[in-house]
Enzyme design. Structure first.
Site, PDB file in Angstrom:
ATOM      1  N   ASP A  91      50.797  49.727  50.664  1.00 52.52           N
ATOM      2  CA  ASP A  91      51.120  48.342  50.991  1.00 52.52           C
ATOM      3  C   ASP A  91      50.112  47.933  52.050  1.00 52.52           C
ATOM      4  O   ASP A  91      50.175  48.401  53.196  1.00 52.52           O
ATOM      5  CB  ASP A  91      52.550  48.230  51.515  1.00 52.52           C
ATOM      6  CG  ASP A  91      52.907  46.798  51.937  1.00 52.52           C
ATOM      7  OD1 ASP A  91      51.993  45.948  52.001  1.00 52.52           O
ATOM      8  OD2 ASP A  91      54.090  46.541  52.221  1.00 52.52           O
ATOM      9  N   ASP A 175      27.522  40.932  44.183  1.00 57.86           N
ATOM     10  CA  ASP A 175      27.407  39.885  43.165  1.00 57.86           C
ATOM     11  C   ASP A 175      26.944  40.621  41.917  1.00 57.86           C
ATOM     12  O   ASP A 175      25.782  41.037  41.824  1.00 57.86           O
ATOM     13  CB  ASP A 175      26.398  38.811  43.567  1.00 57.86           C
ATOM     14  CG  ASP A 175      26.324  37.676  42.539  1.00 57.86           C
ATOM     15  OD1 ASP A 175      26.616  37.933  41.362  1.00 57.86           O
ATOM     16  OD2 ASP A 175      25.974  36.547  42.909  1.00 57.86           O
ATOM     17  N   HIS A 176      27.861  40.806  40.949  1.00 59.69           N
ATOM     18  CA  HIS A 176      27.542  41.698  39.831  1.00 59.69           C
ATOM     19  C   HIS A 176      26.356  41.211  38.998  1.00 59.69           C
ATOM     20  O   HIS A 176      25.730  42.004  38.295  1.00 59.69           O
ATOM     21  CB  HIS A 176      28.772  41.936  38.939  1.00 59.69           C
ATOM     22  CG  HIS A 176      29.155  40.774  38.086  1.00 59.69           C
ATOM     23  ND1 HIS A 176      30.091  39.845  38.469  1.00 59.69           N
ATOM     24  CD2 HIS A 176      28.732  40.385  36.856  1.00 59.69           C
ATOM     25  CE1 HIS A 176      30.238  38.954  37.520  1.00 59.69           C
ATOM     26  NE2 HIS A 176      29.427  39.243  36.523  1.00 59.69           N
ATOM     27  N   HIS A 238      26.501  33.435  41.652  1.00 63.61           N
ATOM     28  CA  HIS A 238      25.597  33.848  40.576  1.00 63.61           C
ATOM     29  C   HIS A 238      24.408  32.901  40.412  1.00 63.61           C
ATOM     30  O   HIS A 238      23.254  33.330  40.367  1.00 63.61           O
ATOM     31  CB  HIS A 238      26.344  33.909  39.237  1.00 63.61           C
ATOM     32  CG  HIS A 238      27.557  34.777  39.253  1.00 63.61           C
ATOM     33  ND1 HIS A 238      27.672  35.909  40.038  1.00 63.61           N
ATOM     34  CD2 HIS A 238      28.724  34.706  38.568  1.00 63.61           C
ATOM     35  CE1 HIS A 238      28.835  36.478  39.834  1.00 63.61           C
ATOM     36  NE2 HIS A 238      29.496  35.768  38.944  1.00 63.61           N
ATOM     37  N   LYS A 336      33.143  26.005  31.319  1.00 58.10           N
ATOM     38  CA  LYS A 336      34.006  26.723  30.383  1.00 58.10           C
ATOM     39  C   LYS A 336      34.176  25.896  29.111  1.00 58.10           C
ATOM     40  O   LYS A 336      33.973  24.689  29.116  1.00 58.10           O
ATOM     41  CB  LYS A 336      35.366  27.008  31.026  1.00 58.10           C
ATOM     42  CG  LYS A 336      35.310  28.047  32.147  1.00 58.10           C
ATOM     43  CD  LYS A 336      36.695  28.410  32.621  1.00 58.10           C
ATOM     44  CE  LYS A 336      36.644  29.548  33.623  1.00 58.10           C
ATOM     45  NZ  LYS A 336      36.187  30.825  33.013  1.00 58.10           N
TER      46      LYS A 336
END
Length: 488
Positions: A91, A175-176, A238, A336
């Site tokens: 927790d 940041d992938h 990104h 999107k």
């Protein structure tokens, strides 16, 4: 720079979440199977849910079977990988729990890397808990998964909290996109080839377009996304990182400080969009009902089941105010429920100063360099060529592509997902592909100015049909400059 020493232990927060199942556990298994993880490295997972070591290993095995390609599955490698894995319930708000976590992790004298994927509201409690349990000392480094705040002020609060226990050289902001092979290839393309540099500036380039389009709607991200929107979710990290790699000056060397110094200069050079310019230089949209992937889909409001003014699409005309890029527009677009899923950068060069073919009917198009990041990975240069023929009725010129397919060219090399590289860099202490604090804060300064302009002008997102390229105003954003979006 961080101490480039591999650690002996890895601690994963959010170890039962979607990111862990889809990306982290498969990535760590891939590194293990290829013999790239340090020998003896233990992986401790932690989350709220109760699990024993055995039940968590079953959870991890199920995730691998679901998300790792079948040709990469190997029973012996899976067995030895799961032997590295253990679990401790936590927790995050209960300081007493961190003693149990510390006991489970064990001695960190040999180095510990922490991957923190948790709600921003829990950052302070987690950092305090790690400190209290001796999990924040000099041998410990921390990787932070976004979102890291929702504006400059909240980002600074998070960074200040983290900095009390982890100095910058032990902080790895993820940041992938920076872990993607094609993104790193931008550096190789720009700085490994001599013919680009003389024209990689305002004298040679007319405009730059960066598009990240998604065909999906909300999926499972409704709670987060409605509070963030397209600008915070995609542009603030990104897209601005891609812009920086295109616009940065040549670094002196390939290391974390040199590369991040040059990126930070780009972010500080971004022209702030003043409130009076926001209606002209930005467009926001929200998808309505329409067709996507051959299916009829609901609009954003119907998916969300409540009213909302959150933008699911944004287009921006940006400028980098420095010597190299003065006067060159950078058009950014993300949304999107777009017609196709793709991430790409299109660099349109200026036309030749004089066409010797015009008196014979030959029409020239400016050269365009396209860097596609996904779903395919390729670099394409559109050049002018003469069509075959005797030319008695005039010369016919046509744009033809010179293609470098990274998928085909490096077919013998296994393409690693971004998190494999980033997790290994975190374990080994290489900060090159991670984001520095001054970068983050310069990005938020620019983003906050845009949002302030939307508020000042009471700009609400315009509706667009699912399966389209966004509101018509996004087309006007470029067309009034004589530029057309590069659409398929």
């Amino acid at each position: 720079m961080a101490n480039r020493t591999p650690v002996g232990k890895l601690l994963l927060f959010g170890a039962t979440g979607d990111l862990a199942q889809r990306m982290l556990l498969p990535s760590l298994y891939g590194l293990h199977a290829d013999g790239l993880l340090p020998e003896g490295l233990t992986i401790t997972g932690t989350a709220r849910s109760e699990n024993s070591d055995e039940s968590y290993r079953k959870f991890a095995k199920d995730a691998l079977e679901k998300f790792v390609p079948k040709d990469r599955m190997d029973a012996k490698a899976i067995k030895s990988f799961l032997e590295r894995v253990q679990y401790q319930a936590l927790d995050a708000t209960d300081m007493a729990h961190y003693k149990d976590l510390s006991a489970k992790v064990g001695d960190v004298a040999g180095g510990l890397a922490i991957f923190l994927s948790t709600a921003p509201s829990l950052f302070e409690a987690v950092i305090r808990g790690l400190e209290s349990a001796g999990l924040a000392g000099e041998t410990v480094r921390i990787g932070l998964e976004k979102p890291l705040g929702y504006d400059l002020e909240s980002s600074r609060e998070i960074n200040d909290t983290v900095a009390t226990a982890f100095p910058e050289e032990r902080t790895f902001r993820i940041d992938h996109y920076l872990g993607k092979e094609t993104v790193q290839n931008i550096l190789a393309l720009r700085f490994g080839n001599s013919f680009f540099e003389p024209i990689w500036n305002a004298r040679g380039i007319d405009n730059v377009q960066i598009t990240i389009s998604e065909t999906v709607g909300l999926e499972e991200r409704a709670a987060y996304y409605d509070g963030a929107g397209a600008l915070r979710d995609m542009v603030a990290n990104h897209m601005l990182q891609l812009l920086a790699l295109i616009a940065m000056e040549p670094p002196a060397r390939f290391d974390g400080n040199a590369i991040r110094d040059e990126k930070a200069k780009v972010f500080r050079s971004l022209r702030l969009i003043e409130p009076q310019d926001a209606p002209r230089d930005t467009v926001t949209g929200q998808y309505g009902a329409g067709a996507s992937g051959g299916e009829i889909v609901k609009g954003y409001i119907d998916e969300l089941t409540k009213p909302s003014t959150t933008e699911t699409f944004v287009a921006i005309k940006a400028h980098v105010d420095n010597w190299r890029w003065q006067g060159v527009p950078f058009y950014l677009r993300t949304g999107k429920r777009m017609p196709t899923r793709r991430s790409e950068i299109a660099i349109q060069f200026k036309p030749v100063p004089h066409s010797m073919f015009s008196n014979r009917g030959g029409l020239l198009q400016p050269n365009v360099l396209v860097i596609r990041l996904q779903p395919e990975e390729y670099v394409q240069l559109l050049v002018m060529a003469k069509e075959p023929g005797l030319d008695r009725d005039g010369i016919r010129l046509r744009e033809v592509p010179l293609n470098l397919s990274l998928d085909a060219e490096f077919a013998g090399s296994r393409r690693r997902i971004a998190y494999e590289r980033l997790l290994l860099d975190l374990i080994e202490g290489d900060q090159t592909l991670f984001v520095r604090r001054d970068e983050v804060e310069a990005q938020w300064t620019w983003i906050d100015a845009i949002r302030a302009g939307w508020v000042a002008n009471d700009m609400k997102p315009k509706s667009y049909a699912s399966g389209s390229w966004g509101p018509s105003a996004a087309i006007a954003l470029t067309e009034r400059d004589g530029v057309t979006w590069l659409d398929e």
